[in-house]
Design an enzyme around this catalytic site. Structure first.
Site, mmCIF file in Angstrom:
data_model
loop_
_atom_site.group_PDB
_atom_site.id
_atom_site.type_symbol
_atom_site.label_atom_id
_atom_site.label_comp_id
_atom_site.label_asym_id
_atom_site.label_seq_id
_atom_site.Cartn_x
_atom_site.Cartn_y
_atom_site.Cartn_z
ATOM 1 N N VAL A 126 0.735 -1.287 0.035
ATOM 2 C CA VAL A 126 0.099 0.069 -0.109
ATOM 3 C C VAL A 126 0.955 1.101 0.042
ATOM 4 O O VAL A 126 1.696 1.233 0.789
ATOM 5 C CB VAL A 126 -0.960 0.128 1.231
ATOM 6 C CG1 VAL A 126 -1.812 1.033 1.239
ATOM 7 C CG2 VAL A 126 -1.428 -0.968 1.717
ATOM 8 N N HIS A 127 0.761 2.112 -0.821
ATOM 9 C CA HIS A 127 1.413 3.411 -0.743
ATOM 10 C C HIS A 127 0.559 4.665 -1.411
ATOM 11 O O HIS A 127 1.135 5.851 -1.424
ATOM 12 C CB HIS A 127 2.587 3.380 -1.434
ATOM 13 C CG HIS A 127 2.524 3.250 -2.923
ATOM 14 N ND1 HIS A 127 2.417 2.255 -3.715
ATOM 15 C CD2 HIS A 127 2.921 4.151 -3.788
ATOM 16 C CE1 HIS A 127 2.286 2.526 -5.080
ATOM 17 N NE2 HIS A 127 2.875 3.907 -5.206
ATOM 18 N N ARG A 128 -0.432 4.399 -2.107
ATOM 19 C CA ARG A 128 -1.004 5.553 -2.706
ATOM 20 C C ARG A 128 -1.553 6.763 -1.966
ATOM 21 O O ARG A 128 -2.359 6.293 -0.638
ATOM 22 C CB ARG A 128 -1.996 4.858 -3.705
ATOM 23 C CG ARG A 128 -1.931 3.997 -4.857
ATOM 24 C CD ARG A 128 -2.170 4.610 -6.170
ATOM 25 N NE ARG A 128 -1.102 5.253 -6.664
ATOM 26 C CZ ARG A 128 -0.429 4.568 -7.540
ATOM 27 N NH1 ARG A 128 -0.191 3.447 -7.790
ATOM 28 N NH2 ARG A 128 0.570 5.240 -7.876
ATOM 29 N N ARG A 146 6.580 5.949 3.095
ATOM 30 C CA ARG A 146 5.141 6.762 3.235
ATOM 31 C C ARG A 146 4.059 6.115 4.148
ATOM 32 O O ARG A 146 3.413 6.743 5.126
ATOM 33 C CB ARG A 146 4.630 7.065 1.901
ATOM 34 C CG ARG A 146 3.331 7.925 1.614
ATOM 35 C CD ARG A 146 2.881 7.739 0.307
ATOM 36 N NE ARG A 146 1.796 8.896 0.439
ATOM 37 C CZ ARG A 146 1.993 9.996 -0.417
ATOM 38 N NH1 ARG A 146 2.948 10.114 -1.083
ATOM 39 N NH2 ARG A 146 0.954 11.025 -0.497
ATOM 40 N N ASP A 175 -2.281 -1.543 -3.992
ATOM 41 C CA ASP A 175 -2.710 -0.328 -4.889
ATOM 42 C C ASP A 175 -1.717 0.099 -5.523
ATOM 43 O O ASP A 175 -1.782 1.086 -6.315
ATOM 44 C CB ASP A 175 -3.053 0.667 -3.736
ATOM 45 C CG ASP A 175 -2.148 1.175 -2.701
ATOM 46 O OD1 ASP A 175 -0.828 0.833 -3.013
ATOM 47 O OD2 ASP A 175 -2.356 2.096 -1.974
#
Ligand code: UD1
Ligand code: UDP
Length: 397
Positions: free
Chosen positions: A209-211, A245, A287
């Site tokens: 996940v990083h969006r 992030r 994502d």
């Protein structure tokens, strides 16, 4: 011909690696050589987000590292623009190559076009049709200022046509398919990640996940990590290589969240470990644009943690379920996959090669660059270059 590649973020190093090999192959044929110069903006800078890719994928070192680092969109992009201009003036490339949809792609395109240097965009025409995504703005602007649009799929070509850009567009196939074809067997030989994690093939799920839409929205982030704990608690161990992030966002907004023992939260991994993890996963939850495709290429079912996907081919071929970020929807998508998997492991190989090319996208890009430099309209791989390329078949990892 002097080609200057501008990269800065993890997926761009992987795309660049495919081009670096294609430049070498071209130069080995004794034709007019391509001088390749790499500029790293410094957008990603941790060793595990940058150096590891240059090392593992044997990408030639960047001639310039602008050291821009992290920051809000305006400041980060502005610093890149400011630092790219003198590099372009000093090196005077005949073509600037930008990759994908990051702020490094946007800055590269703008810096070059303002100096009247032709720009070629690798992965042009990709659209989510969601203008709240920073990447969508980067793609649209980059495509409209670029001179040569190197489209990975027919869908991307259709998007470019709809925007009146088809005369500058060439269908090349996807360089990320090239990268998987070139490295999957190396990964199978070299990666020991499954042993390190104590996991057997086919017994775990892989997640990333990083969006911004997920990390910067506390409700969505909580929904996703809650679903991960639920899935791991239901008997499917889950491996989560955490983007910095996301690590920061979890610390800041969900300080009390704690992963179950069967949810393996690990630092970001290199590309070879990642290919091995995807190749042997029971399913992928992500994502990431790149990971949705890699799951598809390697025959691994995918659940996309977004409201839409650019890579619609993966959904049409029944390889990907777009679930969003609500725990109930994510769990339901996992149940759907478990149900389908009971009938056998799906085989997407034919659909992947139909939609994303044959592992020779980077060679087509080289031909398109040369043709563009000569002002030719038609581009395609020379017969002898085509023959020189080997696509790799074999195990999932
Ligand atoms: C960027 C791209 C995104 C791409 C992703 C690939 C933009 C707008 N976004 O998102 O399209 O999918 O890269 O991974 O260009 N950080 C570190 N170390 C690093 C890099 C980042 O700690 O080496 C942290 C910093 O706190 C930074 C945050 O991650 O503020 C976000 O980094 P940034 O490069 O701005 O965006 P990504 O989320 O990585
Ligand atoms: N990747 C990797 N290690 C990780 C996470 C991702 O090597 O820990 C690779 C992944 O296999 C894919 C690329 O990075 O090739 C995708 O990058 P990312 O998800 O950061 O960006 P996106 O593709 O969404 O732009």
């Amino acid at each position: 011909m002097r080609v200057l590649s501008i990269v800065g973020a993890r997926p761009q190093f992987i795309k660049m690696a495919a081009l670096a090999r294609a430049f070498e192959r071209h130069n080995g044929l004794g034709r007019e050589p391509i001088e390749s110069i790499i500029v790293h903006t410094g957008q990603h800078y941790d060793a595990e987000m940058s150096d590891i890719f240059f090392d593992e994928l044997e990408i030639p070192p960047a001639a310039f590292n602008l050291g821009v680092g992290s920051g809000p969109h305006g400041r980060q992009t502005a610093h890149m623009l400011e630092k790219l201009e003198p590099v372009l003036l000093q090196t005077r490339p005949e073509m600037v190559l930008i990759y994908g949809d990051t702020n490094s792609s946007l800055a590269g395109a703008l810096a070059a076009v303002k100096l009247h240097t032709p720009v070629a965009h690798v992965e042009a025409g990709v659209r989510s049709f969601n203008r709240r995504m920073p990447e969508e703005i980067n793609r649209v602007v980059a495509d409209h200022v670029s001179d040569l649009l190197l489209a990975p799929t027919r869908t991307a070509m259709e998007n470019l046509e709809r925007e009146g850009l088809s005369r500058r567009a060439v269908l090349t196939g996807d360089v990320m398919y090239d990268a998987v074809a070139a490295h999957r067997q190396v990964a199978a030989r070299r990666s020991s990640i499954l042993g390190i994690l104590g996991l057997a093939p086919g017994t775990y799920a892989l997640a990333t996940v990083h969006r911004a839409e997920n990390t910067d929205d506390a409700e969505r982030l909580e929904g996703i990590v809650t679903a991960f704990n639920d899935i791991a608690g239901d008997g499917l161990p889950l491996v989560l290589p955490l983007h910095p992030r996301t690590a920061q966002a979890v610390r800041a907004t969900l300080p009390r969240w704690s992963p179950r023992p069967s949810l393996h939260v690990i630092p970001p991994v290199g590309y070879l470990d990642m290919l091995c993890l995807v190749g042997h996963a029971r399913l992928v939850l992500t994502d990431s644009g790149g990971l949705q495709k890699e799951a598809f290429f390697l025959g691994c079912p995918c659940v996309t943690l977004r409201e839409e996907t650019e890579w619609t081919e993966t959904v049409e071929a029944a390889g990907n379920i777009v679930a969003g970020a609500a725990p109930a929807a994510i769990r339901a998508a996992v149940r759907t996959w478990e149900h389908r998997l009971a009938g056998g492991v799906p085989d997407f190989a034919a659909a992947a090669s139909t939609s994303f090319g044959d592992g020779r996208a980077a060679d087509r890009i080289v031909q398109a660059l040369l043709a563009a430099a000569q002002g030719a309209a038609h581009v395609g791989p020379a017969a002898d270059e085509t023959a020189a390329i080997n696509t790799t078949e074999g195990a999932r990892c």
